[in-house]
Scaffold this active site. Structure first.
Site, PDB file in Angstrom:
ATOM      1  CB  ALA A  65      -0.856  -0.005   1.254  1.00 59.75           C
ATOM      2  N   GLY A 110       0.464  -4.897   0.804  1.00 61.79           N
ATOM      3  CA  GLY A 110      -0.693  -4.935  -0.096  1.00 61.79           C
ATOM      4  C   GLY A 110      -0.387  -5.622  -1.420  1.00 61.79           C
ATOM      5  CD  GLU A 113      -2.800  -7.300   2.647  1.00 63.71           C
ATOM      6  OE1 GLU A 113      -2.334  -6.173   2.396  1.00 63.71           O
ATOM      7  OE2 GLU A 113      -3.594  -7.510   3.583  1.00 63.71           O
ATOM      8  CD  GLU A 133       1.356  -5.617   5.848  1.00 62.19           C
ATOM      9  OE1 GLU A 133       2.076  -6.586   6.141  1.00 62.19           O
ATOM     10  OE2 GLU A 133       0.668  -5.571   4.807  1.00 62.19           O
TER      11      GLU A 133
HETATM   12  N1  COA Z   1       4.602   3.150  -0.422  1.00 63.98           N
HETATM   13  C1  COA Z   1       5.038   4.335  -0.942  1.00 63.98           C
HETATM   14  N2  COA Z   1       6.184   4.475  -1.608  1.00 63.98           N
HETATM   15  C2  COA Z   1       6.936   3.369  -1.775  1.00 63.98           C
HETATM   16  C3  COA Z   1       6.563   2.118  -1.263  1.00 63.98           C
HETATM   17  C4  COA Z   1       5.337   2.028  -0.559  1.00 63.98           C
HETATM   18  N3  COA Z   1       4.902   0.894  -0.070  1.00 63.98           N
HETATM   19  N4  COA Z   1       7.539   1.221  -1.565  1.00 63.98           N
HETATM   20  C5  COA Z   1       8.471   1.895  -2.256  1.00 63.98           C
HETATM   21  N5  COA Z   1       8.115   3.195  -2.376  1.00 63.98           N
HETATM   22  C6  COA Z   1       8.842   4.281  -3.029  1.00 63.98           C
HETATM   23  C7  COA Z   1      10.048   4.749  -2.199  1.00 63.98           C
HETATM   24  O1  COA Z   1       9.647   5.651  -1.192  1.00 63.98           O
HETATM   25  C8  COA Z   1      10.891   5.397  -3.261  1.00 63.98           C
HETATM   26  O2  COA Z   1      10.332   6.669  -3.592  1.00 63.98           O
HETATM   27  P1  COA Z   1      11.290   7.966  -3.751  1.00 63.98           P
HETATM   28  O3  COA Z   1      12.207   7.604  -4.893  1.00 63.98           O
HETATM   29  O4  COA Z   1      10.333   9.069  -4.056  1.00 63.98           O
HETATM   30  O5  COA Z   1      12.015   8.114  -2.455  1.00 63.98           O
HETATM   31  C9  COA Z   1      10.678   4.490  -4.483  1.00 63.98           C
HETATM   32  O6  COA Z   1       9.441   3.812  -4.235  1.00 63.98           O
HETATM   33  C10 COA Z   1      11.763   3.455  -4.659  1.00 63.98           C
HETATM   34  O7  COA Z   1      11.900   2.705  -3.450  1.00 63.98           O
HETATM   35  P2  COA Z   1      13.278   2.485  -2.663  1.00 63.98           P
HETATM   36  O8  COA Z   1      12.955   2.186  -1.228  1.00 63.98           O
HETATM   37  O9  COA Z   1      14.198   3.639  -2.921  1.00 63.98           O
HETATM   38  O10 COA Z   1      13.834   1.183  -3.408  1.00 63.98           O
HETATM   39  P3  COA Z   1      14.773   0.054  -2.801  1.00 63.98           P
HETATM   40  O11 COA Z   1      15.166  -0.786  -3.973  1.00 63.98           O
HETATM   41  O12 COA Z   1      15.858   0.651  -1.971  1.00 63.98           O
HETATM   42  O13 COA Z   1      13.833  -0.808  -1.831  1.00 63.98           O
HETATM   43  C11 COA Z   1      11.809  -1.966  -1.147  1.00 63.98           C
HETATM   44  C12 COA Z   1      12.731  -1.524  -2.330  1.00 63.98           C
HETATM   45  C13 COA Z   1      10.555  -2.572  -1.782  1.00 63.98           C
HETATM   46  C14 COA Z   1      12.537  -3.001  -0.301  1.00 63.98           C
HETATM   47  C15 COA Z   1      11.456  -0.760  -0.285  1.00 63.98           C
HETATM   48  O14 COA Z   1      10.962   0.272  -1.122  1.00 63.98           O
HETATM   49  C16 COA Z   1      10.430  -1.017   0.782  1.00 63.98           C
HETATM   50  O15 COA Z   1      10.743  -1.599   1.811  1.00 63.98           O
HETATM   51  N6  COA Z   1       9.165  -0.553   0.561  1.00 63.98           N
HETATM   52  C17 COA Z   1       8.118  -0.639   1.541  1.00 63.98           C
HETATM   53  C18 COA Z   1       7.615  -2.052   1.686  1.00 63.98           C
HETATM   54  C19 COA Z   1       6.528  -2.145   2.730  1.00 63.98           C
HETATM   55  O16 COA Z   1       6.732  -1.939   3.901  1.00 63.98           O
HETATM   56  N7  COA Z   1       5.328  -2.464   2.267  1.00 63.98           N
HETATM   57  C20 COA Z   1       4.200  -2.657   3.115  1.00 63.98           C
HETATM   58  C21 COA Z   1       3.384  -1.441   3.136  1.00 63.98           C
HETATM   59  S1  COA Z   1       1.959  -1.659   4.159  1.00 63.98           S
END
Ligand code: COA
Length: 264
Positions: A65, A110, A113, A133
């Protein structure tokens, strides 16, 4: 037509691609609105026999999400968000046309999910699944506590959701979260190959298989209408006898020829 999705129909297969590459295809309000509309189109459009859901790019299916939308929410708004997410995912799960996830990278929160709301899943070797989460002081809100438990069992679901541990493609295959692992380049091709086979079968029968299997695992009484899966199976089995496709399928078998189904 869509701002956050790509929507393509080819050879009776509709491919819905979540398309926010700069945000790892995170699910914001707009994605939910458009996914809801896209599923309405799937239900309505006779040119579509089955659906693939995937994400843009080589890195993420859907990274969750959109966390930026969470900070301003109060409790009631958060409940409404979860309910909305669940409803859109029910529309996927309850589709009479097969919906398959082609998981091409991170499927977190999400995203996991969404993949689990699909009828089954394939993934590429670089895929990673997880419900992280609790890292955010949250729990899954779009059906993850229920569907992960259905798919991998209570013990594994408990551990994965308490630890926020990620599952790689090989483990996803081993625990039954996905049916196949492919190379990144081969993912859509393999998914299409499976759906092309399914698309040769009788559509009404396919829809009834989905409905009966869903009833075996869905605890929502609004969906099951108070009926057990066995009750539904008896009814659905009987309904098939009223279809032209059942007559065609059985006649073709007896005449030693290939059945040609019309969806009637
Ligand atoms: N919501 C909003 N933005 C998200 C996102 C999310 N769930 N997941 C990634 N992004 C955004 C990042 O903020 C970043 O944006 P920016 O360039 O404006 O800063 C962009 O996507 C790229 O992500 P980044 O974290 O820089 O890539 P990465 O390769 O270093 O890491 C992940 C990839 C997927 C491991 C990491 O983005 C992450 O942990 N995301 C969240 C996962 C999560 O907790 N999901 C559950 C949500 S309830």
């Amino acid at each position: 037509m869509y701002q956050t999705l790509l929507f393509d129909i080819r050879d009776s297969i509709c491919t819905i691609t979540i398309n926010r590459p700069d945000k790892m295809n995170a699910l914001n309000k707009d994605v939910f609105t458009e996914l809801d509309q896209a599923m309405d189109e799937v239900y309505r459009n006779d040119a579509i026999r089955s659906v693939i859901i995937t994400g843009t790019g080589a890195k993420a299916f859907v990274a969750g999400a959109d966390i930026t939308e969470f900070s301003a929410l109060n409790k009631d708004e958060a409940m409404a968000l979860a309910k909305r997410g669940q409803d859109v995912f029910f529309k996927i799960e309850n589709s009479y046309k097969p919906v398959v996830a082609a998981v091409n990278g991170f499927a977190l929160g999400g995203g996991c999910e969404l993949a689990m709301a699909c009828h089954f899943r394939l993934c590429s070797e670089n895929a990673k699944f997880g419900q992280p989460e609790v890292n955010l002081g949250l729990i899954p809100g779009y059906g993850g506590t229920q569907r992960l438990t259905q798919l991998v069992g209570k013990g594994r679901s408990m551990e994965l959701q308490m630890s926020a541990k990620l599952v790689d493609a090989a483990e996803a295959l081993q625990i039954g979260l996905v049916n196949y692992v492919t190379s990144p380049e081969g993912l859509l091709e393999k998914t299409k190959e499976i759906l092309t086979l399914i698309n040769t079968k009788a559509p009404i029968a396919i829809g009834k298989v989905i409905d009966c299997i869903n009833t075996a695992v869905v605890s929502d009484s609004a969906y099951t209408n108070g009926k057990s899966g066995y009750d539904k199976e008896v009814e659905a089995f009987g309904d098939c006898f009223d279809t032209a496709d059942m007559k065609e399928g059985t006649t073709a078998f007896l005449e030693k020829r290939k059945a040609v189904f019309t969806g009637k």
